[in-house]
Design an enzyme around this catalytic site. Structure first.
Site, PDB file in Angstrom:
ATOM      1  N   ARG A 121       0.620  -1.347  -0.116  1.00 19.00           N
ATOM      2  CA  ARG A 121      -0.053   0.085   0.017  1.00 19.00           C
ATOM      3  C   ARG A 121       0.868   1.369  -0.018  1.00 19.00           C
ATOM      4  O   ARG A 121       0.589   2.211  -0.765  1.00 19.00           O
ATOM      5  CB  ARG A 121      -0.954   0.139   1.308  1.00 19.00           C
ATOM      6  CG  ARG A 121      -2.060   1.164   1.181  1.00 19.00           C
ATOM      7  CD  ARG A 121      -2.915   1.197   2.253  1.00 19.00           C
ATOM      8  NE  ARG A 121      -3.939   2.163   2.102  1.00 19.00           N
ATOM      9  CZ  ARG A 121      -4.063   3.539   2.218  1.00 19.00           C
ATOM     10  NH1 ARG A 121      -2.948   4.024   2.720  1.00 19.00           N
ATOM     11  NH2 ARG A 121      -5.223   4.082   2.206  1.00 19.00           N
ATOM     12  N   CYS A 122       1.871   1.254   0.708  1.00 19.69           N
ATOM     13  CA  CYS A 122       2.912   2.390   0.748  1.00 19.69           C
ATOM     14  C   CYS A 122       3.637   2.672  -0.549  1.00 19.69           C
ATOM     15  O   CYS A 122       3.585   3.810  -0.738  1.00 19.69           O
ATOM     16  CB  CYS A 122       4.050   2.146   1.844  1.00 19.69           C
ATOM     17  SG  CYS A 122       3.447   2.251   3.525  1.00 19.69           S
TER      18      CYS A 122
END
Length: 412
Positions: free
Chosen positions: A401-402
């Site tokens: 996600r990052c």
């Protein structure tokens, strides 16, 4: 580069809608500028192996493509806008100002060097940094700063955290928040996105409003922003996202997103291990979230709703799960504990971003293969887990996600 998706039609109204388009940055020369002396300053705990890192990142990008997402790269979009000579000049001046190159003579020398470069070479310097040895300095009077900082090897610092594209900006609804970063090491990153927003047709400003600007002094980072639905946004109040920034963003979202009813603020402990909300809590399906064990009892929850005359009403909440059920209008919420709920396993895998999952469709997430216990418990709860290698990518303390900035998702 961005021709395949609708120009100006950014759209993210959930965390789990099928991913249609995403912005990434492939790790490059900036990672080779990390040295043990400056690791802490640049927010790293170790020096990654770039060759393997790039292999792993390519695998990540290919997984997204195979699942139907168009993958765009920030470096390609920058190179496109730098074909415009005036945009290129403006960017160089702004970058040198941001890097505090205040000596007029030195400023001009570096400006001329960068302006003579191709758009691709300028992008490499903007992201990878500029070493002093790259500049041929003619006779000039040295300033006190030149003497004091003579041993420092760079005029322009690298941006080794840029491959975590989630943080400098976030698409919310049809608009974009270009964020104000908490740390000096990342403060230049949003400027790159702002130049793309201002000058690339991918971001049609008539269709894609700006919810937040990186020049605002109150910190706000994308890892703390979760778009749960058209009606609900969750924002972490963390080490890197301030209460003032959240209130300013919420005010703009309420003004521009007519369907938005509530901003749920989750205050998490201000620790590096809990850097952003998405390092301890992410949405994986309509009614399922992955969560770091024990964090639920360590958070404070507040609901922000529209008040009179543009004001915001703040309502303290008693419980995270009860708040989510009410906000999302669903009878139950399933919290899937990372590490299988075991405290030691969860702590080990949380360091490797086991809860930092990227949903690419409802009930389908991308994770690191090394987080075996967390992946297994996700599968036991009906989640399809698409694994990628991350032995080097994880060294920057971030997960799938990052590393991704969704530009468009299908409506759910």
């Amino acid at each position: 580069m961005g021709d395949d998706i609708d120009r100006g039609l950014l759209n993210v109204t959930s965390e789990i809608g099928k991913l249609k388009a995403v912005l990434l940055h492939k790790p490059g020369k900036e990672l080779e500028r990390l040295t043990p002396e400056y690791l802490r300053q640049l927010l790293f705990d170790d020096i990654p192996w770039l060759k393997q890192m790039r292999i792993e990142h390519d695998e990540f990008a290919e997984v997204l493509r195979k699942r139907g997402a168009q993958v765009l790269y920030v470096e390609d979009l920058l190179a496109e806008i730098f074909e415009n000579k005036q945009v290129k000049k403006n960017f160089i001046h702004d970058m040198l100002k941001q890097c505090k190159i205040d000596n007029p003579e030195l400023h001009q020398i570096i400006f001329d060097n960068l302006n003579d470069r191709t758009p691709e070479e300028l992008v490499e310097a903007a992201i990878g940094g500029l070493q002093k040895k790259e500049i041929e300095v003619s006779d000039r009077e040295y300033s006190l700063t030149d003497y004091i900082e003579a041993q420092y090897p760079l005029y322009i610092n690298p941006l080794p955290n840029l491959y975590f594209m989630r943080d400098p900006a976030a698409v919310m609804g049809n608009g974009i928040s270009i964020n104000s970063m908490y740390t000096d090491a990342r403060r230049r990153e949003p400027m790159l996105i702002k130049y793309i927003y201002d000058n690339h047709p991918l971001f049609n400003k008539d269709e894609s409003p700006l919810w937040y600007d990186h020049t605002i002094p109150h910190s706000l980072e994308g890892g703390d922003m979760l778009v749960l639905s058209k009606e609900v946004v969750a924002i972490g109040c963390s080490e890197r996202t301030s209460a003032q920034g959240i209130e300013m963003l919420a005010r703009n979202l309420f003004s521009g997103m007519k369907e938005l009813k509530e901003v749920v603020v989750v205050r998490i402990p201000p620790l590096r291990a809990f850097m952003h909300l998405d390092t301890v809590f992410t949405m994986v399906d309509y009614d399922k979230f992955t969560i770091y064990p024990g964090i639920q009892d360590r958070v404070e929850v507040y609901s922000l709703v529209r008040g009179k005359s543009g004001r915001i009403n703040v309502i303290p909440e008693a419980d995270l799960v009860d708040t989510l059920k009410r906000s999302l209008g669903i009878p139950s919420i399933k919290l899937i504990e990372s590490g299988g709920g075991d405290a030691i396993t969860a702590a080990r895998e949380q360091w490797n971003d086991s809860t930092n999952t990227l949903a690419i469709a409802p009930g389908v997430v991308v994770t690191y293969s090394r987080n075996e216990a967390s992946n297994e418990v996700l599968r036991k709860n009906g989640i399809e887990v698409v694994e990628i290698d991350g032995s080097e990518l994880v060294r920057g303390r971030g997960g799938p996600r990052c590393m991704s900035m969704p530009l468009a998702r299908e409506e759910i």
